[in-house]
Scaffold this motif. Sequence first.
Motif, PDB file in Angstrom:
ATOM      1  N   ARG A 175      89.250  43.755   9.333  1.00 52.38           N
ATOM      2  CA  ARG A 175      89.275  42.916  10.538  1.00 52.38           C
ATOM      3  C   ARG A 175      90.636  42.994  11.229  1.00 52.38           C
ATOM      4  O   ARG A 175      90.728  43.066  12.455  1.00 52.38           O
ATOM      5  CB  ARG A 175      88.973  41.455  10.171  1.00 52.38           C
ATOM      6  N   ALA A 176      91.704  42.962  10.399  1.00 52.75           N
ATOM      7  CA  ALA A 176      93.062  43.026  10.959  1.00 52.75           C
ATOM      8  C   ALA A 176      93.280  44.353  11.674  1.00 52.75           C
ATOM      9  O   ALA A 176      93.908  44.415  12.739  1.00 52.75           O
ATOM     10  CB  ALA A 176      94.088  42.847   9.838  1.00 52.75           C
ATOM     11  N   GLY A 177      92.739  45.433  11.082  1.00 52.55           N
ATOM     12  CA  GLY A 177      92.881  46.757  11.696  1.00 52.55           C
ATOM     13  C   GLY A 177      92.178  46.844  13.036  1.00 52.55           C
ATOM     14  O   GLY A 177      92.611  47.577  13.928  1.00 52.55           O
ATOM     15  N   ARG A 178      91.064  46.096  13.166  1.00 57.16           N
ATOM     16  CA  ARG A 178      90.320  46.109  14.433  1.00 57.16           C
ATOM     17  C   ARG A 178      90.802  45.018  15.391  1.00 57.16           C
ATOM     18  O   ARG A 178      90.293  44.890  16.496  1.00 57.16           O
ATOM     19  CB  ARG A 178      88.821  45.914  14.163  1.00 57.16           C
ATOM     20  N   GLY A 179      91.790  44.231  14.923  1.00 58.30           N
ATOM     21  CA  GLY A 179      92.327  43.167  15.754  1.00 58.30           C
ATOM     22  C   GLY A 179      91.388  41.986  15.902  1.00 58.30           C
ATOM     23  O   GLY A 179      91.482  41.224  16.873  1.00 58.30           O
ATOM     24  N   GLU A 180      90.469  41.832  14.951  1.00 55.76           N
ATOM     25  CA  GLU A 180      89.511  40.727  15.032  1.00 55.76           C
ATOM     26  C   GLU A 180      90.072  39.487  14.347  1.00 55.76           C
ATOM     27  O   GLU A 180      90.789  39.577  13.362  1.00 55.76           O
ATOM     28  CB  GLU A 180      88.195  41.118  14.341  1.00 55.76           C
ATOM     29  N   LYS A 181      89.714  38.337  14.889  1.00 54.24           N
ATOM     30  CA  LYS A 181      90.068  37.077  14.247  1.00 54.24           C
ATOM     31  C   LYS A 181      88.865  36.540  13.493  1.00 54.24           C
ATOM     32  O   LYS A 181      87.725  36.656  13.953  1.00 54.24           O
ATOM     33  CB  LYS A 181      90.527  36.049  15.296  1.00 54.24           C
ATOM     34  N   ARG A 182      89.143  35.938  12.338  1.00 51.47           N
ATOM     35  CA  ARG A 182      88.049  35.385  11.550  1.00 51.47           C
ATOM     36  C   ARG A 182      87.503  34.126  12.218  1.00 51.47           C
ATOM     37  O   ARG A 182      88.260  33.226  12.584  1.00 51.47           O
ATOM     38  CB  ARG A 182      88.542  35.036  10.135  1.00 51.47           C
ATOM     39  N   GLN A 183      86.204  34.081  12.413  1.00 51.12           N
ATOM     40  CA  GLN A 183      85.573  32.922  13.032  1.00 51.12           C
ATOM     41  C   GLN A 183      84.967  32.021  11.956  1.00 51.12           C
ATOM     42  O   GLN A 183      84.233  32.493  11.085  1.00 51.12           O
ATOM     43  CB  GLN A 183      84.479  33.364  14.005  1.00 51.12           C
ATOM     44  N   ILE A 184      85.294  30.760  12.012  1.00 53.67           N
ATOM     45  CA  ILE A 184      84.771  29.795  11.048  1.00 53.67           C
ATOM     46  C   ILE A 184      84.007  28.710  11.792  1.00 53.67           C
ATOM     47  O   ILE A 184      84.516  28.125  12.752  1.00 53.67           O
ATOM     48  CB  ILE A 184      85.911  29.149  10.222  1.00 53.67           C
ATOM     49  N   ARG A 185      82.792  28.452  11.358  1.00 52.37           N
ATOM     50  CA  ARG A 185      81.969  27.411  11.972  1.00 52.37           C
ATOM     51  C   ARG A 185      81.682  26.349  10.909  1.00 52.37           C
ATOM     52  O   ARG A 185      81.196  26.655   9.823  1.00 52.37           O
ATOM     53  CB  ARG A 185      80.664  28.005  12.480  1.00 52.37           C
ATOM     54  N   THR A 186      82.001  25.120  11.217  1.00 58.18           N
ATOM     55  CA  THR A 186      81.769  24.025  10.282  1.00 58.18           C
ATOM     56  C   THR A 186      80.505  23.275  10.670  1.00 58.18           C
ATOM     57  O   THR A 186      80.339  22.878  11.821  1.00 58.18           O
ATOM     58  CB  THR A 186      82.955  23.036  10.278  1.00 58.18           C
ATOM     59  N   ILE A 187      79.620  23.118   9.713  1.00 57.41           N
ATOM     60  CA  ILE A 187      78.375  22.379   9.936  1.00 57.41           C
ATOM     61  C   ILE A 187      78.397  21.117   9.078  1.00 57.41           C
ATOM     62  O   ILE A 187      78.532  21.183   7.853  1.00 57.41           O
ATOM     63  CB  ILE A 187      77.146  23.230   9.563  1.00 57.41           C
ATOM     64  N   GLU A 188      78.284  19.960   9.713  1.00 59.66           N
ATOM     65  CA  GLU A 188      78.234  18.692   8.988  1.00 59.66           C
ATOM     66  C   GLU A 188      76.773  18.413   8.638  1.00 59.66           C
ATOM     67  O   GLU A 188      75.989  17.959   9.466  1.00 59.66           O
ATOM     68  CB  GLU A 188      78.810  17.568   9.851  1.00 59.66           C
ATOM     69  N   ALA A 189      76.423  18.709   7.391  1.00 62.78           N
ATOM     70  CA  ALA A 189      75.023  18.601   6.982  1.00 62.78           C
ATOM     71  C   ALA A 189      74.561  17.151   6.881  1.00 62.78           C
ATOM     72  O   ALA A 189      73.410  16.836   7.182  1.00 62.78           O
ATOM     73  CB  ALA A 189      74.826  19.314   5.645  1.00 62.78           C
TER      74      ALA A 189
END
Length: 224
Positions: free
Chosen positions: A8-22
Amino acid sequence: TLKNAIMRAGRGEKRQIRTIEAVKNLSLDIPHGTVVGVVGANGAGKSTLMRAIAGILPPTEGRIIVNGKVSTLLALGVGFNGTLSGRDNIILGGLAAGLERKELEERFDDIASFADLPNGFIDMPMRTYSAGMYGRLAFSVAVNMTPDILLIDEALSTGDAAFKEKSFEKMRELCLEARTIIIVSHALGTLKELCTKTLWMHQGKALAFGDSTEVTDKYLEFLN
């Protein structure tokens, strides 16, 4: 994984995190001896709530106070080891539930008899079991541990017609023994017959909690 992070770092991507309140803002008090049903559409937070009560998932906010010994049937066969025999898994399940060896020996025949597996299968590896046989043994172990609190998540429909009837009668017997039971089910007729109260959950919140007939009728009206 580290590999994915580097890629991901090599492609310049940022990690996306989605929080779900169950489950959110839920306050519930269940007195000892109450049989509670839980209804709601898929994704309402029912199974998350059960796992939190069982102590499998810690709450991110608030508190869960449970008084008594809990037996869970949250997903059929969870906790069983497929390479071990049904007999060995009964012993493991009993020890995990806090039973002494002597108690296990006294209850083993009742558990095996209730499961009513085909001849010889109790000593065969559980990976050789059909889904129905798996479910029958799991249900038998859970309900024969004489818990103070029994949590059941969509497990009353396991097995063939004869076993379903036997399971229902066992549940009715446990209800009469004034145990605390929480049942997640889409079978509204079962909840009306077994439960004194029902909780209706929707998108992680409680929409109603009260008389089973009234709540299940409101839920059915909502679905329609």
